[in-house]
Design a protein around this motif. Sequence first.
Motif, PDB file in Angstrom:
ATOM      1  N   ILE A 185       1.113  -1.190   0.005  1.00  9.14           N
ATOM      2  CA  ILE A 185      -0.236  -0.005  -0.199  1.00  9.14           C
ATOM      3  C   ILE A 185       0.829   1.180   0.097  1.00  9.14           C
ATOM      4  CG2 ILE A 185      -1.395   1.346   1.231  1.00  9.14           C
ATOM      5  CD1 ILE A 185      -2.652  -1.062  -0.227  1.00  9.14           C
ATOM      6  N   GLY A 186       1.471   1.657   0.633  1.00 10.04           N
ATOM      7  CA  GLY A 186       2.681   2.609   1.033  1.00 10.04           C
ATOM      8  C   GLY A 186       3.308   2.775  -0.294  1.00 10.04           C
ATOM      9  N   ALA A 187       3.392   1.330  -1.173  1.00 13.35           N
ATOM     10  CA  ALA A 187       4.439   1.810  -2.078  1.00 13.35           C
ATOM     11  C   ALA A 187       3.475   2.396  -3.421  1.00 13.35           C
ATOM     12  CB  ALA A 187       5.111   0.694  -2.456  1.00 13.35           C
ATOM     13  N   PHE A 188       3.039   1.971  -3.538  1.00 12.79           N
ATOM     14  CA  PHE A 188       1.744   2.367  -4.471  1.00 12.79           C
ATOM     15  C   PHE A 188       1.152   3.523  -4.048  1.00 12.79           C
ATOM     16  CE2 PHE A 188      -3.225   2.626  -4.819  1.00 12.79           C
ATOM     17  CZ  PHE A 188      -2.948   2.714  -6.493  1.00 12.79           C
ATOM     18  N   VAL A 189       0.497   4.198  -2.914  1.00 13.09           N
ATOM     19  CA  VAL A 189       0.707   5.517  -2.599  1.00 13.09           C
ATOM     20  C   VAL A 189       1.733   6.545  -2.992  1.00 13.09           C
ATOM     21  CG1 VAL A 189      -0.495   7.200  -0.855  1.00 13.09           C
ATOM     22  CG2 VAL A 189      -1.337   5.009  -1.096  1.00 13.09           C
ATOM     23  N   ALA A 190       2.863   6.611  -2.478  1.00 11.95           N
ATOM     24  CA  ALA A 190       4.100   7.173  -2.208  1.00 11.95           C
ATOM     25  C   ALA A 190       4.163   6.968  -4.035  1.00 11.95           C
ATOM     26  CB  ALA A 190       4.883   6.779  -1.789  1.00 11.95           C
ATOM     27  N   ASP A 191       3.930   6.056  -5.002  1.00 16.45           N
ATOM     28  CA  ASP A 191       4.282   6.294  -6.712  1.00 16.45           C
ATOM     29  C   ASP A 191       4.064   7.552  -6.995  1.00 16.45           C
ATOM     30  OD1 ASP A 191       4.975   4.363  -8.151  1.00 16.45           O
ATOM     31  OD2 ASP A 191       4.145   5.362  -9.166  1.00 16.45           O
ATOM     32  N   GLY A 192       3.470   8.098  -7.029  1.00 15.90           N
ATOM     33  CA  GLY A 192       2.999   9.314  -7.331  1.00 15.90           C
ATOM     34  C   GLY A 192       3.926  10.330  -7.404  1.00 15.90           C
ATOM     35  N   LEU A 193       4.204  10.209  -6.011  1.00 22.16           N
ATOM     36  CA  LEU A 193       5.194  11.681  -5.088  1.00 22.16           C
ATOM     37  C   LEU A 193       6.450  11.511  -5.775  1.00 22.16           C
ATOM     38  CD1 LEU A 193       4.041  11.510  -1.661  1.00 22.16           C
ATOM     39  CD2 LEU A 193       3.943  13.699  -3.174  1.00 22.16           C
ATOM     40  N   ARG A 194       7.437  10.332  -6.103  1.00 21.72           N
ATOM     41  CA  ARG A 194       8.148   9.734  -5.888  1.00 21.72           C
ATOM     42  C   ARG A 194       8.547  10.090  -7.524  1.00 21.72           C
ATOM     43  NH1 ARG A 194      12.109   7.232  -3.820  1.00 21.72           N
ATOM     44  NH2 ARG A 194      12.383   5.198  -5.528  1.00 21.72           N
ATOM     45  N   ARG A 195       7.581   9.951  -8.130  1.00 26.40           N
ATOM     46  CA  ARG A 195       7.635  10.254 -10.132  1.00 26.40           C
ATOM     47  C   ARG A 195       7.126  11.118 -10.339  1.00 26.40           C
ATOM     48  NH1 ARG A 195       3.215   9.040 -13.106  1.00 26.40           N
ATOM     49  NH2 ARG A 195       2.255   8.042 -11.494  1.00 26.40           N
ATOM     50  N   THR A 196       6.321  12.410 -10.245  1.00 27.76           N
ATOM     51  CA  THR A 196       6.197  13.671 -10.386  1.00 27.76           C
ATOM     52  C   THR A 196       7.028  14.245  -9.673  1.00 27.76           C
ATOM     53  OG1 THR A 196       4.432  14.014  -8.944  1.00 27.76           O
ATOM     54  CG2 THR A 196       3.798  12.434 -11.117  1.00 27.76           C
ATOM     55  N   ARG A 197       7.019  14.153  -8.281  1.00 27.16           N
ATOM     56  CA  ARG A 197       8.257  14.990  -7.746  1.00 27.16           C
ATOM     57  C   ARG A 197       9.881  14.174  -7.236  1.00 27.16           C
ATOM     58  NH1 ARG A 197       3.174  17.593  -3.351  1.00 27.16           N
ATOM     59  NH2 ARG A 197       2.531  18.024  -5.414  1.00 27.16           N
ATOM     60  N   GLY A 198      10.183  13.234  -7.748  1.00 25.48           N
ATOM     61  CA  GLY A 198      11.236  13.235  -7.569  1.00 25.48           C
ATOM     62  C   GLY A 198      11.379  12.704  -5.905  1.00 25.48           C
ATOM     63  N   TRP A 199      10.632  12.842  -4.940  1.00 20.98           N
ATOM     64  CA  TRP A 199      11.596  12.655  -4.047  1.00 20.98           C
ATOM     65  C   TRP A 199      11.067  11.730  -3.180  1.00 20.98           C
ATOM     66  CZ3 TRP A 199       5.750  14.628  -0.512  1.00 20.98           C
ATOM     67  CH2 TRP A 199       6.355  16.398  -0.707  1.00 20.98           C
ATOM     68  N   SER A 200      12.861  11.544  -2.282  1.00 25.93           N
ATOM     69  CA  SER A 200      13.177  10.358  -1.721  1.00 25.93           C
ATOM     70  C   SER A 200      12.070   9.507  -1.137  1.00 25.93           C
ATOM     71  CB  SER A 200      14.712  10.620  -0.397  1.00 25.93           C
ATOM     72  OG  SER A 200      13.564  10.714   0.430  1.00 25.93           O
ATOM     73  N   ARG A 201      12.438   7.904  -1.204  1.00 21.96           N
ATOM     74  CA  ARG A 201      11.495   6.899  -0.719  1.00 21.96           C
ATOM     75  C   ARG A 201      11.778   7.202   1.281  1.00 21.96           C
ATOM     76  NH1 ARG A 201      11.369   1.694  -2.614  1.00 21.96           N
ATOM     77  NH2 ARG A 201      13.391   2.404  -3.459  1.00 21.96           N
ATOM     78  N   THR A 202      12.139   7.862   1.678  1.00 19.51           N
ATOM     79  CA  THR A 202      12.104   8.209   3.085  1.00 19.51           C
ATOM     80  C   THR A 202      10.880   9.181   3.350  1.00 19.51           C
ATOM     81  OG1 THR A 202      13.881   9.000   3.076  1.00 19.51           O
ATOM     82  CG2 THR A 202      14.053   7.129   4.505  1.00 19.51           C
TER      83      THR A 202
END
Lengths: 281, 292
Positions: A116-133
Amino acid sequence: MSGSNQQVDAAVLAIDDLRLDVGAGETAVRILDGVGLSCAAGEIVGLVGESGSGKSMTLRAAVGLAPKGARLTGSVRVAGRELVGAGRREVLRVRREVAAMIFQDPRAHVNPYQRIGAFVADGLRRTRGWSRTRAAQQVVSLLDEVGLPDPETLADRYPHELSGGMLQRVMIASALSTEPRLLLADEATTALDVTTQAEIMGLLRRLREERGLAIVFVTHDLDLAAASCDRIHVMQSGVVVEQGRALDVFERPEHPYTRKLLDAMPSRLDAEAPTPIGGAA
Amino acid sequence: MTLPTTETRSTHLLTRRSWLAIRHRGNALTLAAVIALGVLVLVAILAPVIAPYDPNQVSLIDALQPPSAAHLLGTDEAGRDVLSRVIWGARISLLGPLGVVLGSTLIGVTVGVLSAWRGGWVDATASRFVEILFAFPGVLLAILIVAVFGPGLASTVVALAVAYIPYMARTTRSVALAERQTPYIRALELQGMSAWRITSLHLVPNIAPFVLAQATLCFGYAMIDLAGLSFLGFGVQPPEADWGAMVAAGQAALIQGSPAPALAPGVVIVIAVVSFSLLGEGIAERVRRTSA
């Protein structure tokens, strides 16, 4: 022109005279015929109609998505950006940054192998280039915002461990992650039981107020639309036949199709079988 | 809000729990295959420790001895200990097919996913390429490549990897085609995610169990083909210990009444190949059951 800024403020989504044709020559079918719809920030607009009336097509066209080989004419403006005839990049940008979509069957719309966490985080990591943490912290607050209990442990779970209602909240959290201004809900509560349905609608209404989201809510449930939406558009055979404030449409329907639709509702029937009313294109 | 439930069937195919499930469901054959292969892998890794003799120690006085306490499987025509050679041979005999499967899976999955994703002329071209490879006998292709690059393990592994591409590509294409139509993949496209990201992070992990099942089956076949090529003298060259080459070298002894040098590696090949087939079938069966 009064400047595009004002227009942006007025309507996050503005669809005007939208036509969608598929096929050519004798087999050509017009799926949408001059659809007009607008949705302002902080507004929930219901799009009601039978299966095949074109409501989902309208919604998909709002993010520049048309079936293969379809011809789209008219105007779709999302946050002031014209999508009809726009390049692929422009359309993708709108989908990434401005508009988000949630679906009828949340279980079918998540990758079963992704936590679930990875699924929700995906947009942030992809479009904003945020780190995993960094994304993980935001995920917890998003899951919390959509009313899920114990977001930290939830983020480590897999989709199959969650109920349909919880998963729909996860979908909403994921849709909200990139702070869209427009949320498109395609029958988002249809697959849920009535109690969960009410909870999700409550959540959408709260988000609309807190975030100033423009929400277009597609449903075949006129009752639900009347109860939760500010305005309603009724579609039949690819045409918006009636629109107005939710209560007005519900209590004083003007178009005969809307009246038929209301009459077909089980709550208004006296133990008679609902009659099909021929709204499909 | 109630606690999360597990009312729906698990969609995890090959997690640790599923391996336990395989055991619990009493799939004895699959379990036996896993144990047999585990033992083989251990033997290969521990060869220097457990082999009683140097596999290449020639001692012509001891040639063709029958099995005894000193040589459990006897000695071959050059007086080398057969058991030690079978143990050391496990290394090459397992590494060879591993190379074949890794190579063909890498290329086959890429080709399969690409043609399923892009469709149109990409699919048509890739499919024709795969069909041509299918129509060409794998061993013949391998012999052709060996003829060009010279005999040896490396060229036979490359040759068979090419020959096995179509098996991996065809399976991948068909499951990727189905997976491509699923709502969650469509939703990712709708969110504007790039094709590369969707396929590598979402599509491939989801079809991995199918690919794994096919790759395991291919492993068994590759082992037979490699042994066959070694037997024919194209693969591993003597005196290196390899099961296929040992069977070939043992032929003469067989006629002279000493079956052990050829029989022992032959039996091990059969055990290994059957185990890989059973394991492949077991995985495939489990994938079918959970995703049906």
